[in-house]
Scaffold this motif. Structure first.
Motif, short mmCIF file in Angstrom:
data_model
loop_
_atom_site.label_atom_id
_atom_site.label_comp_id
_atom_site.label_asym_id
_atom_site.label_seq_id
_atom_site.Cartn_x
_atom_site.Cartn_y
_atom_site.Cartn_z
N SER A 73 -74.27 -63.39 96.48
CA SER A 73 -73.93 -63.61 95.08
C SER A 73 -74.76 -64.75 94.52
O SER A 73 -75.33 -65.55 95.26
N ARG A 107 -72.76 -70.48 92.72
CA ARG A 107 -71.71 -70.91 91.80
C ARG A 107 -71.64 -72.43 91.82
O ARG A 107 -71.97 -73.07 92.81
N VAL A 125 -66.49 -76.38 92.90
CA VAL A 125 -65.15 -76.44 92.33
C VAL A 125 -64.42 -77.65 92.89
O VAL A 125 -64.76 -78.16 93.95
N GLY A 153 -56.57 -73.45 96.19
CA GLY A 153 -57.07 -72.27 95.50
C GLY A 153 -56.11 -71.10 95.64
O GLY A 153 -55.09 -71.17 96.33
N ARG A 202 -63.25 -56.82 95.90
CA ARG A 202 -64.28 -57.63 95.24
C ARG A 202 -63.86 -57.99 93.82
O ARG A 202 -64.06 -59.12 93.38
N ALA A 213 -61.44 -60.78 94.02
CA ALA A 213 -62.13 -62.03 94.35
C ALA A 213 -62.92 -62.54 93.15
O ALA A 213 -62.92 -63.75 92.87
N ASP A 214 -63.57 -61.65 92.42
CA ASP A 214 -64.32 -62.06 91.22
C ASP A 214 -63.39 -62.67 90.18
O ASP A 214 -63.74 -63.66 89.52
N ARG A 215 -62.20 -62.07 89.99
CA ARG A 215 -61.23 -62.63 89.03
C ARG A 215 -60.81 -64.04 89.47
O ARG A 215 -60.70 -64.95 88.65
N ALA A 216 -60.58 -64.20 90.78
CA ALA A 216 -60.19 -65.52 91.29
C ALA A 216 -61.31 -66.53 91.06
O ALA A 216 -61.07 -67.65 90.63
N LEU A 217 -62.55 -66.11 91.33
CA LEU A 217 -63.69 -67.01 91.13
C LEU A 217 -63.88 -67.35 89.65
O LEU A 217 -64.17 -68.50 89.30
N ALA A 218 -63.69 -66.35 88.80
CA ALA A 218 -63.82 -66.60 87.35
C ALA A 218 -62.74 -67.56 86.87
O ALA A 218 -62.94 -68.29 85.89
N ALA A 261 -61.63 -70.56 91.23
CA ALA A 261 -61.47 -70.68 92.69
C ALA A 261 -62.78 -71.09 93.33
O ALA A 261 -63.84 -70.83 92.80
#
Length: 106
Positions: free
Chosen positions: A33, A36, A39, A45, A95, A98-103, A106
């Motif tokens: 990816s 990022r 955080v 998290g 995925r 996980a993307d929602r959590a990262l956005a 997280a």
């Protein structure tokens, strides 16, 4: 079977399921990816709870409620066919979670 042994087997099944899905994610996307930004490390998290093969989400919902009562953000990831459905679709759903959590930071 004792409740403790049953919980241990559920955790092991969950970990095995996560390993399979993670392997599929790597194979499907075949690349890392984008980097990022760092955080904050002073807060806990989110927790993504993923059922194992043929797993039921009822127990995970109980666990999620307990985690949320302790102040954690817990998400039960629904997989097609209770984890026995299409593996690529399962990987895409994980995925997306996980993307929602990262956005969300997280």
């Amino acid at each position: 079977m004792s409740p403790a042994r049953r919980r241990l087997l559920q955790v092991l099944a969950l970990l095995a399921g996560l390993a399979v899905v993670a392997g599929v994610l790597v194979a499907v996307h075949g690349r890392a990816s984008a980097p990022r930004s760092a955080v904050a490390q002073d807060r806990l998290g989110p927790v993504l709870l993923v059922p194992g093969y043929g797993g039921n989400t009822a127990g995970l919902r109980v666990l999620a409620a307990r985690l949320e009562a302790e102040g954690r953000d817990a998400v039960v990831v629904e997989l097609p066919g209770d984890g026995t459905g299409d593996l690529e679709d399962s990987a895409l759903r994980l995925r997306a979670a996980a993307d929602r959590a990262l956005a969300g930071g997280a």
